[in-house]
Write a protein that holds these residues in place. Structure first.
Motif, short mmCIF file in Angstrom:
data_model
loop_
_atom_site.label_atom_id
_atom_site.label_comp_id
_atom_site.label_asym_id
_atom_site.label_seq_id
_atom_site.Cartn_x
_atom_site.Cartn_y
_atom_site.Cartn_z
N ASP A 198 0.83 -1.21 0.00
CA ASP A 198 0.00 0.00 0.00
C ASP A 198 0.86 1.25 0.00
O ASP A 198 0.53 2.25 -0.65
CB ASP A 198 -0.91 0.01 1.23
CG ASP A 198 -2.01 -1.04 1.14
OD1 ASP A 198 -2.28 -1.53 0.02
OD2 ASP A 198 -2.62 -1.35 2.19
N ASP A 202 0.68 4.14 -2.74
CA ASP A 202 0.39 5.52 -2.32
C ASP A 202 1.47 6.49 -2.82
O ASP A 202 1.15 7.60 -3.27
CB ASP A 202 0.31 5.61 -0.80
CG ASP A 202 -0.93 4.91 -0.24
OD1 ASP A 202 -1.86 4.66 -1.03
OD2 ASP A 202 -0.95 4.62 0.96
N SER A 246 -6.29 7.37 -8.86
CA SER A 246 -5.48 8.54 -8.51
C SER A 246 -5.20 9.45 -9.71
O SER A 246 -4.53 10.47 -9.56
CB SER A 246 -4.15 8.10 -7.91
OG SER A 246 -3.31 7.54 -8.90
#
Length: 361
Positions: A198, A202, A246
């Motif tokens: 993760d 990110d 994103s």
């Protein structure tokens, strides 16, 4: 319009048939010379007229590119471009193309070369630095590797249809990249990530958010996954979806030796594995059920905001280390296999009258 390809492996045997063939020595367990791979290809498909023209490995792919006239051509360049002998002792298979053969890449008028893969450092830091210098000099826009982390993670900015196209390249250990190859603040290497992390997801998403401006199109080229098989790990699906959530418009996956499933997620294109485009595997036995001789050239037509209008996949076949248009029956085989493999991702793939494969939004 973007043209995207899988692995372009112009080192080893391919390098040996080009005009500026480098040192053929290999450090593989069973093969000591790259000339052996040329011999295997010739035994399988016939004599190769060495030295060939720089455009030889691309063959009919160049005509296909001229027909579609894409705005940009982006490949995963899976070889070092160097005369370095600093072979990495832990690597079972190593690839290098002599810098004098770089015209093999310029012959295809490439716009960007993704380098975050498991062969760009086969001949050490010196080999990587020479690769970066050669590609930069020839305006082939290397991305995903650098003399430090800042350069390795920096996207290249290209232009297509009046839009700025930002291209990142990153690679994962699941494709065979050693973790020690990760670029550091002052350590040459590649943009290294884990698709199961993760934190890594990110960090990459944040890079995209910081760099992307209104009107930009973002492409992330990812080297990940195993060589064979059609199953896509859930971690890769989640990672791809997070990228698109994103702001990424195209996920350009590669590493597998054959095409893998395709997906449209939130109107954005995800290629989980484009397969090889150019290599020297012809005549090597094993894994015949995957038809590694068949290749696809991916041409994606995007709308003004980066959504997918259409993806056309053009079937090719490698013979004598040269790409040729695939026969209709081979295109039908690719259609059946890729349609079945992609069905679980909600993708509908059609066989067009010209024997290309068509994915619609």
């Amino acid at each position: 319009m973007l043209c995207l390809t899988g692995d372009v492996m112009t080192g080893r045997g391919v390098d040996q048939i080009l005009p500026a063939a480098g040192d053929p020595r290999l450090w593989e367990r069973y093969v000591a010379s790259a000339q052996n791979y040329v011999a295997l290809a010739e035994a399988a498909s016939g004599t190769i007229p060495k030295p060939v023209d720089y455009s030889w490995p691309w063959g009919d792919a160049l005509q296909v590119l001229d027909e579609f006239a894409p705005d940009l051509r982006i490949v995963n360049l899976e070889t070092s471009v160097t005369s370095s002998d600093d072979v990495q002792p832990a690597k079972a298979v190593t690839y290098r193309m002599h810098p004098g053969n770089v015209r093999c890449l310029t012959a295809a008028r490439l716009d960007a070369c993704a380098l975050a893969n498991n062969h760009v450092l086969d001949f050490g830091v010196g080999g990587l630095e020479e690769t970066l210098d050669v590609l930069t000099r020839e305006r082939l826009a290397p991305v995903g590797a650098g003399r430090g982390a800042q350069q390795a993670w920096r996207p290249v900015a290209l232009t297509a249809g009046g839009h700025r196209v930002l291209v990142w390249s990153a690679g994962s250990a699941s494709s065979g990249i050693p973790r020690s190859w990760a670029a550091g603040p002052e350590r040459p290497g590649v943009a290294f990530l884990s698709e199961a992390s993760d934190a890594d997801a990110d960090a990459l998403c944040e890079r995209v958010r910081r760099a992307k401006q209104p009107g930009d199109i973002a492409v992330v080229s990812v080297h990940w996954g195993s060589n064979w098989g059609y199953d896509v790990p859930r971690a890769q699906v989640r990672f791809a979806h997070r990228l698109i959530d994103s702001g990424v418009d195209v996920v350009h996956g590669h590493s597998s030796h054959h095409p893998r499933p395709v997906e449209v997620y939130r109107d954005r294109l995800v290629l989980y594995g484009c397969g090889d485009l150019i290599n020297d595997y012809e005549g090597i036995p094993g894994e015949e059920r995957f038809r590694g001789d068949l290749r696809l050239l991916y041409v994606a037509m995007l709308d003004p905001v980066g959504g997918l209008d259409q993806l056309r996949m053009v079937p090719l076949q490698s013979r004598q280390m040269r790409l040729r248009r695939a026969a209709v029956e081979d295109a039908r085989w690719l259609h059946r296999v890729l349609r079945k493999a992609s069905r679980g991702l909600g993708s509908q793939i059609d066989l067009a009258p010209d024997a290309s494969l068509l994915l619609r939004r």
